[in-house]
Design an enzyme around this catalytic site. Structure first.
Site, PDB file in Angstrom:
ATOM      1  N   GLU A  32       0.868  -1.282   0.048  1.00  0.00           N
ATOM      2  CA  GLU A  32      -0.075  -0.024   0.084  1.00  0.00           C
ATOM      3  C   GLU A  32       0.943   1.236   0.164  1.00  0.00           C
ATOM      4  O   GLU A  32       1.761   1.286   0.727  1.00  0.00           O
ATOM      5  CB  GLU A  32      -0.921   0.038   1.327  1.00  0.00           C
ATOM      6  CG  GLU A  32      -1.954  -1.065   1.306  1.00  0.00           C
ATOM      7  CD  GLU A  32      -2.998  -0.858   0.032  1.00  0.00           C
ATOM      8  OE1 GLU A  32      -3.609   0.146   0.111  1.00  0.00           O
ATOM      9  OE2 GLU A  32      -3.537  -2.032  -0.285  1.00  0.00           O
ATOM     10  N   GLU A  73      -3.598   1.631   9.749  1.00  0.00           N
ATOM     11  CA  GLU A  73      -3.550   1.546   8.234  1.00  0.00           C
ATOM     12  C   GLU A  73      -3.670  -0.052   7.897  1.00  0.00           C
ATOM     13  O   GLU A  73      -4.374  -0.253   6.810  1.00  0.00           O
ATOM     14  CB  GLU A  73      -2.073   1.927   7.849  1.00  0.00           C
ATOM     15  CG  GLU A  73      -1.986   1.873   6.431  1.00  0.00           C
ATOM     16  CD  GLU A  73      -2.973   2.727   5.816  1.00  0.00           C
ATOM     17  OE1 GLU A  73      -3.558   2.357   4.716  1.00  0.00           O
ATOM     18  OE2 GLU A  73      -2.876   4.133   6.194  1.00  0.00           O
ATOM     19  N   GLU A  80     -10.992  -2.567   3.623  1.00  0.00           N
ATOM     20  CA  GLU A  80     -11.040  -2.162   2.184  1.00  0.00           C
ATOM     21  C   GLU A  80     -11.190  -3.496   1.255  1.00  0.00           C
ATOM     22  O   GLU A  80     -11.937  -3.842   0.369  1.00  0.00           O
ATOM     23  CB  GLU A  80     -10.094  -1.332   1.539  1.00  0.00           C
ATOM     24  CG  GLU A  80     -10.207   0.067   2.374  1.00  0.00           C
ATOM     25  CD  GLU A  80      -8.993   1.063   1.913  1.00  0.00           C
ATOM     26  OE1 GLU A  80      -7.979   0.451   1.245  1.00  0.00           O
ATOM     27  OE2 GLU A  80      -9.299   2.202   1.994  1.00  0.00           O
TER      28      GLU A  80
END
Length: 127
Positions: A32, A73, A80
């Site tokens: 990411e 995170e 997600e």
């Protein structure tokens, strides 16, 4: 009786299995861009704290703040991925879940920034 799909490990094998899952999670979140940027923020922040002569306690507190950011995170990325898997079409519920995860990350970034501002300001202007 049917055999379970996954055999639950115990003792030291459980520790090793958990460590391998954590490592796999780290490798996943490393893909990411946001996480890589946060890692960069961490490295720059640690260098700045050392440069201004922050105490060991202040550095440990900053590391703990960043570990909180990294975990947030990772959880945001997990949310997600789950939303994208179970609801590939755009839905308001999926959007809300993703927005809430993003807000949680933003709160941790703000907390890190506030803490760093306080410590850096203290050492640059009040010592």
């Amino acid at each position: 009786m049917t055999k379970p799909a996954v055999t639950k490990q115990t003792g030291f094998r459980h520790f090793l299995a958990a460590a391998s899952y954590s490592w796999a999670g780290f490798l996943r979140v490393l893909k990411e861009a946001a996480f890589r940027q946060e890692l960069g923020f961490f490295v720059v922040s640690m260098a700045a704290l050392v440069w201004v002569g922050a105490t060991a306690g202040e550095i440990v507190a900053a590391v703990l703040m960043f570990l909180g950011l990294f975990s947030m995170e990772a959880m945001n990325t997990a949310v997600e991925e789950v939303i994208d898997r179970i609801s590939p079409e755009i839905s308001i519920v999926g959007k809300h879940a993703k927005d809430l995860g993003s807000f949680a990350v933003a709160c941790m970034i703000a907390a890190c920034c506030l803490y760093l501002s306080f410590v850096l300001g203290k050492h640059l202007f009040f010592t």
